[in-house]
Every structure is written in structure tokens, then in C-alpha cells.
Design a protein around this motif. Structure first.
Motif, PDB file in Angstrom:
ATOM      1  N   PHE A   1     -27.283 -62.864  -1.686  1.00  0.00           N
ATOM      2  CA  PHE A   1     -27.639 -61.712  -0.978  1.00  0.00           C
ATOM      3  C   PHE A   1     -27.729 -60.272  -1.463  1.00  0.00           C
ATOM      4  O   PHE A   1     -28.454 -59.631  -1.457  1.00  0.00           O
ATOM      5  CB  PHE A   1     -26.541 -61.802   0.193  1.00  0.00           C
ATOM      6  CG  PHE A   1     -26.717 -63.115   1.195  1.00  0.00           C
ATOM      7  CD1 PHE A   1     -27.677 -64.077   1.232  1.00  0.00           C
ATOM      8  CD2 PHE A   1     -26.118 -62.893   2.517  1.00  0.00           C
ATOM      9  CE1 PHE A   1     -27.628 -65.251   1.949  1.00  0.00           C
ATOM     10  CE2 PHE A   1     -26.489 -63.876   3.368  1.00  0.00           C
ATOM     11  CZ  PHE A   1     -27.142 -64.989   3.043  1.00  0.00           C
ATOM     12  N   CYS A   2     -26.521 -60.209  -2.455  1.00  0.00           N
ATOM     13  CA  CYS A   2     -26.117 -58.800  -2.951  1.00  0.00           C
ATOM     14  C   CYS A   2     -27.185 -58.717  -4.111  1.00  0.00           C
ATOM     15  O   CYS A   2     -27.147 -57.507  -4.570  1.00  0.00           O
ATOM     16  CB  CYS A   2     -24.759 -58.710  -3.248  1.00  0.00           C
ATOM     17  SG  CYS A   2     -23.755 -58.956  -2.064  1.00  0.00           S
TER      18      CYS A   2
ATOM     19  N   GLN B   1     -30.517 -58.837  -3.944  1.00  0.00           N
ATOM     20  CA  GLN B   1     -31.921 -58.652  -3.446  1.00  0.00           C
ATOM     21  C   GLN B   1     -32.312 -57.129  -3.180  1.00  0.00           C
ATOM     22  O   GLN B   1     -31.243 -56.303  -3.006  1.00  0.00           O
ATOM     23  CB  GLN B   1     -32.218 -59.083  -2.003  1.00  0.00           C
ATOM     24  CG  GLN B   1     -31.662 -60.831  -2.360  1.00  0.00           C
ATOM     25  CD  GLN B   1     -32.501 -61.380  -3.397  1.00  0.00           C
ATOM     26  OE1 GLN B   1     -33.585 -61.058  -3.841  1.00  0.00           O
ATOM     27  NE2 GLN B   1     -31.801 -62.257  -3.887  1.00  0.00           N
TER      28      GLN B   1
ATOM     29  N   TRP C   1     -33.553 -55.264  -0.617  1.00  0.00           N
ATOM     30  CA  TRP C   1     -33.749 -55.530   0.838  1.00  0.00           C
ATOM     31  C   TRP C   1     -34.857 -54.397   1.233  1.00  0.00           C
ATOM     32  O   TRP C   1     -35.683 -54.644   2.191  1.00  0.00           O
ATOM     33  CB  TRP C   1     -32.822 -55.491   1.702  1.00  0.00           C
ATOM     34  CG  TRP C   1     -31.682 -56.661   1.533  1.00  0.00           C
ATOM     35  CD1 TRP C   1     -30.537 -56.457   0.559  1.00  0.00           C
ATOM     36  CD2 TRP C   1     -31.915 -57.935   1.966  1.00  0.00           C
ATOM     37  NE1 TRP C   1     -30.153 -57.794   0.616  1.00  0.00           N
ATOM     38  CE2 TRP C   1     -30.687 -58.754   1.332  1.00  0.00           C
ATOM     39  CE3 TRP C   1     -32.746 -58.392   2.897  1.00  0.00           C
ATOM     40  CZ2 TRP C   1     -30.658 -59.986   1.545  1.00  0.00           C
ATOM     41  CZ3 TRP C   1     -32.493 -60.053   2.988  1.00  0.00           C
ATOM     42  CH2 TRP C   1     -31.546 -60.518   2.479  1.00  0.00           C
TER      43      TRP C   1
ATOM     44  N   HIS D   1     -24.451 -60.517   7.760  1.00  0.00           N
ATOM     45  CA  HIS D   1     -24.217 -59.444   6.547  1.00  0.00           C
ATOM     46  C   HIS D   1     -24.728 -59.710   5.416  1.00  0.00           C
ATOM     47  O   HIS D   1     -24.589 -60.640   4.612  1.00  0.00           O
ATOM     48  CB  HIS D   1     -22.603 -59.123   6.305  1.00  0.00           C
ATOM     49  CG  HIS D   1     -21.746 -58.931   7.835  1.00  0.00           C
ATOM     50  ND1 HIS D   1     -22.020 -57.714   8.139  1.00  0.00           N
ATOM     51  CD2 HIS D   1     -21.139 -59.648   8.217  1.00  0.00           C
ATOM     52  CE1 HIS D   1     -21.130 -57.806   9.363  1.00  0.00           C
ATOM     53  NE2 HIS D   1     -20.655 -58.837   9.434  1.00  0.00           N
ATOM     54  N   LYS D   2     -25.756 -58.712   5.167  1.00  0.00           N
ATOM     55  CA  LYS D   2     -26.561 -58.948   3.650  1.00  0.00           C
ATOM     56  C   LYS D   2     -25.656 -58.096   2.325  1.00  0.00           C
ATOM     57  O   LYS D   2     -26.249 -58.616   1.302  1.00  0.00           O
ATOM     58  CB  LYS D   2     -27.755 -58.202   3.586  1.00  0.00           C
ATOM     59  CG  LYS D   2     -27.970 -56.815   3.979  1.00  0.00           C
ATOM     60  CD  LYS D   2     -29.331 -56.136   4.152  1.00  0.00           C
ATOM     61  CE  LYS D   2     -29.316 -54.785   4.406  1.00  0.00           C
ATOM     62  NZ  LYS D   2     -30.350 -54.160   4.650  1.00  0.00           N
ATOM     63  N   ASP D   3     -24.659 -57.563   2.722  1.00  0.00           N
ATOM     64  CA  ASP D   3     -23.654 -56.880   1.643  1.00  0.00           C
ATOM     65  C   ASP D   3     -22.651 -57.772   1.159  1.00  0.00           C
ATOM     66  O   ASP D   3     -21.999 -57.399   0.429  1.00  0.00           O
ATOM     67  CB  ASP D   3     -23.471 -55.605   2.153  1.00  0.00           C
ATOM     68  CG  ASP D   3     -22.504 -55.447   3.252  1.00  0.00           C
ATOM     69  OD1 ASP D   3     -22.430 -56.574   4.033  1.00  0.00           O
ATOM     70  OD2 ASP D   3     -21.897 -54.696   3.624  1.00  0.00           O
TER      71      ASP D   3
ATOM     72  N   ARG E   1     -30.321 -58.929  12.314  1.00  0.00           N
ATOM     73  CA  ARG E   1     -31.239 -60.037  11.500  1.00  0.00           C
ATOM     74  C   ARG E   1     -30.131 -61.278  11.296  1.00  0.00           C
ATOM     75  O   ARG E   1     -28.875 -60.856  11.169  1.00  0.00           O
ATOM     76  CB  ARG E   1     -31.644 -59.740  10.155  1.00  0.00           C
ATOM     77  CG  ARG E   1     -30.521 -59.229   8.999  1.00  0.00           C
ATOM     78  CD  ARG E   1     -30.882 -58.597   7.995  1.00  0.00           C
ATOM     79  NE  ARG E   1     -31.377 -57.209   8.042  1.00  0.00           N
ATOM     80  CZ  ARG E   1     -32.200 -56.607   7.401  1.00  0.00           C
ATOM     81  NH1 ARG E   1     -32.655 -56.923   6.195  1.00  0.00           N
ATOM     82  NH2 ARG E   1     -32.303 -55.234   7.673  1.00  0.00           N
TER      83      ARG E   1
ATOM     84  N   LEU F   1     -29.217 -64.234   8.453  1.00  0.00           N
ATOM     85  CA  LEU F   1     -29.654 -64.526   7.100  1.00  0.00           C
ATOM     86  C   LEU F   1     -29.024 -65.768   6.652  1.00  0.00           C
ATOM     87  O   LEU F   1     -27.990 -66.595   7.244  1.00  0.00           O
ATOM     88  CB  LEU F   1     -28.601 -63.518   6.120  1.00  0.00           C
ATOM     89  CG  LEU F   1     -29.135 -62.170   6.150  1.00  0.00           C
ATOM     90  CD1 LEU F   1     -27.929 -61.391   6.371  1.00  0.00           C
ATOM     91  CD2 LEU F   1     -30.074 -61.699   5.312  1.00  0.00           C
TER      92      LEU F   1
ATOM     93  N   VAL G   1     -32.745 -66.671  -0.730  1.00  0.00           N
ATOM     94  CA  VAL G   1     -32.278 -65.994   0.497  1.00  0.00           C
ATOM     95  C   VAL G   1     -33.359 -65.964   1.715  1.00  0.00           C
ATOM     96  O   VAL G   1     -34.640 -65.715   1.119  1.00  0.00           O
ATOM     97  CB  VAL G   1     -31.876 -64.491   0.098  1.00  0.00           C
ATOM     98  CG1 VAL G   1     -31.639 -63.822   1.514  1.00  0.00           C
ATOM     99  CG2 VAL G   1     -30.726 -64.593  -0.751  1.00  0.00           C
TER     100      VAL G   1
ATOM    101  N   GLU H   1     -34.354 -64.573   5.717  1.00  0.00           N
ATOM    102  CA  GLU H   1     -33.755 -63.738   6.763  1.00  0.00           C
ATOM    103  C   GLU H   1     -34.780 -63.995   8.021  1.00  0.00           C
ATOM    104  O   GLU H   1     -35.934 -64.241   7.975  1.00  0.00           O
ATOM    105  CB  GLU H   1     -33.634 -62.347   6.690  1.00  0.00           C
ATOM    106  CG  GLU H   1     -35.074 -61.687   6.404  1.00  0.00           C
ATOM    107  CD  GLU H   1     -34.755 -60.111   6.321  1.00  0.00           C
ATOM    108  OE1 GLU H   1     -33.664 -59.609   6.494  1.00  0.00           O
ATOM    109  OE2 GLU H   1     -35.765 -59.538   5.924  1.00  0.00           O
TER     110      GLU H   1
END
Length: 193
Positions: free
Chosen positions: A7-8, A10, A12, A50-52, A73, A75, A87, A89
Motif C-alpha cells: 500500500f505505502c 503506490q 495514489w 487505510h492506504k498509509d 475506499r 483496499l 494492491v 481498491e
């Protein structure tokens, strides 16, 4: 694990290559049915808000319309036809029946596709025959479980047209893939320009 599934790692803000679905009427049950059908057809795993943070650093969340509204969103991770994990979403745009209803978009960040080795055509738009085929297949499988009004596949294609505007007719010139229902079946109009 490769960077395409983190995730981290990308970008976005670059957008996603997506399957955007016009669900039909604005209705939680219909939206939930399409969400479940798409997630299942994609073979997506996990469900996070959470994308972070990486999945291992956060709790899973329910794959529900309520979670979509809470987090904006959802994920997870899916596998490309090549077997590469990426990944993924899903997001929704809620509308009223006068606005064509709800839209659901399932996609993969462009950066994840690049990291997984997916090739894109040169030109002003990001286009990938491999991603088109994969996402169109997900749309076709999902349609069997939860019929919808229209599907579009391409880079950031959500809302570029709608079923009412098309009037049941595939455009002759197509810069994105169209999945258009007709008589209970789903016609696929591939990119041709």
C-alpha cells in the motif's frame, strides 16, 4: 512481497486503471451486491480502510457499503492473470435516481501495474490491453452475480458516460472498454481507437 502489493509504495494521486460500474438505482442493497460480486470475481483478499499502512499493520474492516462510506475506499490485494499480486481498491460515488444512481469503481493504481510489469501503450492516455482484458473479465463475471446498468474499463473512466446516454448502443469509436447489458447478456465493446 513485491512493491506492487504494498500500500505505502503506490502513487495514489496518479489514478487507477479501473472497472467503473454504473450500479443502477441508488440503493444500498444493490450497491452491496455489486461490491460483493466484483470483489469475488477479482479474487480480492483482505479488506482494509487505510492506504498509509500495510495490511499487516491494520485491522481488517467489513466489506460493506457502511465501510465504504466511512473510509471513502476499501483496499485489498488481488492477483493479475500473470500471478503477480497487486494492491486493489474499490470506491463508490453515491447518487440519486435522477443522477443515474450509484457508481462503484474497482481498480489498481497505475504505479502498482507498472511495478507488476504491465505494459501500457504510448500516447496521451494510459491504455493497457492486458489490464483491459482482466478488468473486463471481472465485470463479466460480476454481472452474472449482480447485474448492473453499464461497465467502463480504462484509466480513471468513472462517470465518463452513462447507460441512459448510450441508449443501449455501443459507440463505434471506443477509447475505453464498454460493458453494456442487452437482453440479460453483457456485450463487450473493446477499445478500437
Amino acid at each position: 512481497m513485491n512493491h506492487a502489493a504494498l500500500f505505502c509504495h503506490q502513487f495514489w494521486g496518479e489514478g487507477t486503471y479501473e472497472l467503473a460500474i454504473e450500479v443502477g438505482s441508488a440503493d444500498d442493497d444493490r450497491l452491496q451486491a455489486v461490491l460483493d460480486a466484483v470483489w469475488g470475481a477479482a479474487g480480492a483478499r483482505g479488506c482494509y480502510g487505510h492506504k498509509d499502512r500495510e495490511p499487516e499493520e491494520q485491522e481488517t474492516v467489513p466489506r460493506t457499503v457502511a465501510s465504504l462510506e466511512e473510509f471513502g475506499r476499501l483496499l485489498g490485494r488481488a492477483r493479475l492473470p500473470s500471478g503477480e499480486p497487486v494492491v486493489c481498491e474499490v470506491s463508490a460515488v453515491r447518487g440519486g435516481d435522477d443522477d443515474g444512481g450509484d457508481w462503484l469503481a474497482f481498480g489498481v493504481p497505475l504505479s502498482a501495474l507498472r511495478q507488476a510489469g504491465v505494459e501500457f501503450e504510448d500516447g496521451p492516455y494510459f491504455r493497457s490491453a492486458a489490464a483491459d482484458g482482466w478488468l473486463a473479465g471481472i465485470g463479466q463475471d460480476a454481472f452474472r452475480e449482480a447485474p448492473f446498468s453499464l461497465g467502463l474499463v480504462g484509466w480513471s473512466v468513472s462517470g465518463l458516460t452513462d447507460a441512459e446516454t448510450l441508449g443501449g448502443v455501443l459507440p463505434e469509436s471506443r477509447g475505453m472498454v464498454y460493458l453494456l447489458p442487452s437482453g440479460g447478456n453483457l456485450r463487450c465493446g473493446a477499445v478500437n481507437d
